[in-house]
Enzyme design. Structure first.
Site, PDB file in Angstrom:
ATOM      1  N   LYS A  77       0.858  -1.185   0.000  1.00  0.00           N
ATOM      2  CA  LYS A  77       0.000   0.000   0.000  1.00  0.00           C
ATOM      3  C   LYS A  77       0.891   1.230   0.000  1.00  0.00           C
ATOM      4  O   LYS A  77       1.803   1.330   0.817  1.00  0.00           O
ATOM      5  CB  LYS A  77      -0.924   0.033   1.208  1.00  0.00           C
ATOM      6  CG  LYS A  77      -1.838   1.270   1.217  1.00  0.00           C
ATOM      7  CD  LYS A  77      -2.806   1.288   2.383  1.00  0.00           C
ATOM      8  CE  LYS A  77      -2.146   1.720   3.664  1.00  0.00           C
ATOM      9  NZ  LYS A  77      -3.122   1.990   4.741  1.00  0.00           N
ATOM     10  N   ASP A 170     -10.794  18.082  18.885  1.00  0.00           N
ATOM     11  CA  ASP A 170      -9.704  18.403  17.963  1.00  0.00           C
ATOM     12  C   ASP A 170      -8.905  19.552  18.572  1.00  0.00           C
ATOM     13  O   ASP A 170      -9.317  20.704  18.508  1.00  0.00           O
ATOM     14  CB  ASP A 170     -10.235  18.792  16.586  1.00  0.00           C
ATOM     15  CG  ASP A 170      -9.143  18.761  15.531  1.00  0.00           C
ATOM     16  OD1 ASP A 170      -8.124  19.455  15.724  1.00  0.00           O
ATOM     17  OD2 ASP A 170      -9.287  18.030  14.537  1.00  0.00           O
ATOM     18  N   ARG A 172      -6.295  21.149  17.689  1.00  0.00           N
ATOM     19  CA  ARG A 172      -5.827  22.192  16.777  1.00  0.00           C
ATOM     20  C   ARG A 172      -6.965  23.027  16.209  1.00  0.00           C
ATOM     21  O   ARG A 172      -6.810  24.227  15.977  1.00  0.00           O
ATOM     22  CB  ARG A 172      -5.027  21.561  15.627  1.00  0.00           C
ATOM     23  CG  ARG A 172      -3.756  20.867  16.053  1.00  0.00           C
ATOM     24  CD  ARG A 172      -2.795  20.698  14.885  1.00  0.00           C
ATOM     25  NE  ARG A 172      -3.385  19.952  13.771  1.00  0.00           N
ATOM     26  CZ  ARG A 172      -2.767  19.747  12.613  1.00  0.00           C
ATOM     27  NH1 ARG A 172      -1.560  20.240  12.416  1.00  0.00           N
ATOM     28  NH2 ARG A 172      -3.356  19.048  11.648  1.00  0.00           N
ATOM     29  N   ALA A 244       0.786   8.200  16.033  1.00  0.00           N
ATOM     30  CA  ALA A 244       2.248   8.147  15.953  1.00  0.00           C
ATOM     31  C   ALA A 244       2.668   7.060  14.972  1.00  0.00           C
ATOM     32  O   ALA A 244       2.524   5.868  15.257  1.00  0.00           O
ATOM     33  CB  ALA A 244       2.844   7.881  17.332  1.00  0.00           C
ATOM     34  N   ASP A 245       3.185   7.489  13.814  1.00  0.00           N
ATOM     35  CA  ASP A 245       3.570   6.535  12.780  1.00  0.00           C
ATOM     36  C   ASP A 245       4.891   6.908  12.118  1.00  0.00           C
ATOM     37  O   ASP A 245       5.220   6.422  11.045  1.00  0.00           O
ATOM     38  CB  ASP A 245       2.471   6.408  11.726  1.00  0.00           C
ATOM     39  CG  ASP A 245       2.144   7.735  11.060  1.00  0.00           C
ATOM     40  OD1 ASP A 245       2.760   8.764  11.418  1.00  0.00           O
ATOM     41  OD2 ASP A 245       1.280   7.754  10.172  1.00  0.00           O
ATOM     42  N   LYS A 249       6.969  11.542  16.522  1.00  0.00           N
ATOM     43  CA  LYS A 249       5.558  11.758  16.858  1.00  0.00           C
ATOM     44  C   LYS A 249       5.273  11.197  18.244  1.00  0.00           C
ATOM     45  O   LYS A 249       5.772  10.132  18.621  1.00  0.00           O
ATOM     46  CB  LYS A 249       4.644  11.104  15.825  1.00  0.00           C
ATOM     47  CG  LYS A 249       4.507  11.874  14.523  1.00  0.00           C
ATOM     48  CD  LYS A 249       3.391  11.283  13.669  1.00  0.00           C
ATOM     49  CE  LYS A 249       3.139  12.106  12.422  1.00  0.00           C
ATOM     50  NZ  LYS A 249       2.009  11.556  11.630  1.00  0.00           N
TER      51      LYS A 249
END
Length: 346
Positions: A77, A170, A172, A244-245, A249
């Site tokens: 992917k 959210d 942000r 976190a990826d 992060k």
């Protein structure tokens, strides 16, 4: 081996519109769980992650690939995220999945990956909660109201039918949470066929208060500084860390990771790019503190929650084998219904 009667030079192409009527969230959760089990049993391979930033923090791509032996497929992917697209009215997240037959190496399908990836990511977090959260859990909090939020809520309501209250936040863009909470009942019905009657939806601006009263929390943000503080989290809470990826992060305080009973989807990948990467680099935790992988919990070789007051944390960075399992299910359904397009690829 893949079946369906297609000749060696024919591939099936599936758009997001093709996919939506083919699969339910329950089916995707089942496929994701099966992939975790196969991984625990040593029947899968995950190949090294490829990641590149075109513009740090705003434009990137990654490639995840692997092999599902029981399904007879391997593939990949590719996901791209270009944040400036938002201002241009273009989707910021785009993805495609390619499936190959592992008996002859032939390409068998090209599948739109953003929708399927959303389903798979939601399913992964829902399975973390299914196997690690308290059975009495009723209050669910999603932190982050981007592309993934609706998928996370749909998956959790499918896997944990006891959920009666959903909060969204959210940090942000608080106004995004207000819109999300208002739209969720209709979107759940339209996109996933989920009747959310009996479930309350609420936008949250006081994150600390929401964290304190939640049974299950999913974080799905691009945060590079912790947004969930250790002192906010009540005993017995389960947390899915999804955002976190990549290196650097971090969504929850390192002290919280140290206090929790921690599980991963793939420990090596999480050590490199997951939520545990920063706490490990800070030496707040050691690798020995990781209780195990979720697949081992599912098959029963590792104990999940030990006590009602345990704080459990599932670090899920996303595995290619889940994407491939979901894509294989989509391909099988498409071949049965003759959905999508068959293209001569010779």
């Amino acid at each position: 081996m893949l079946t369906g009667g297609a000749c060696a030079a024919t591939i099936r192409v599936l758009s997001s519109a093709d996919l939506k009527p083919l699969l339910t969230f329950a089916q995707i959760i089942d496929q994701a769980e099966r992939a975790y089990v196969w991984k625990s049993e040593g029947l899968t391979s995950t190949f090294p992650l490829v990641f590149h930033e075109f513009a740090p923090g705003t434009a990137d791509m990654d490639i995840k690939s692997g092999h599902l032996k029981p399904a007879g497929i391997f593939g990949m992917k590719l996901v791209s995220f270009f944040e400036p697209n938002i201002q241009k009215g273009i989707a910021p997240l785009n993805a495609s999945i390619m499936l190959y037959d592992d008996t002859n190496g032939l390409l068998r399908a090209v599948i739109e990956g953003a929708h399927l990836g959303g389903l798979r990511t939601g399913a992964a977090a829902a399975l973390g909660a299914k196997h690690l959260a308290r059975r009495s859990s009723e209050k669910f909090l999603v932190i982050g109201c981007g592309h993934q939020c609706t998928y996370q809520v749909a998956a959790m309501l499918t896997a944990l039918p006891g959920i009666r209250h959903v909060s969204v936040c959210d940090p942000r863009t608080p106004s995004q949470a207000v819109k999300m909470a208002a739209d969720l009942p209709e979107r759940l019905e339209a996109d996933f066929g989920i009747d959310a009657q009996g479930v309350g939806f609420e936008a949250i601006d006081n994150l600390e208060a929401a964290v304190r009263r939640s049974d299950v929390i999913t974080t799905i943000t691009p945060a590079r500084e912790p947004i969930v503080k250790d002192g906010w989290v009540s005993p017995g809470t389960h947390i899915n860390c999804v955002g976190a990826d990549m290196k650097g992060k971090q969504e929850v305080e390192s002290a919280l990771v140290a206090r929790a009973r921690v599980f991963t989807d793939d420990t090596a990948q999480c050590v490199d790019v997951g939520e545990i990467e920063v706490p490990l680099s800070e030496k707040v935790i050691s690798i020995e503190r990781i209780a195990g992988e979720i697949g081992d919990v599912i098959v029963g070789t590792v104990q999940g929650r030990q006590f009602e007051n345990d704080i459990t944390l599932f670090d899920t960075t996303g595995l290619a084998i889940q994407d491939l399992a979901a894509a294989k299910a989509a391909l099988d359904a498409a071949e049965a219904d003759n959905a999508g397009a068959s293209i001569d690829f010779a």
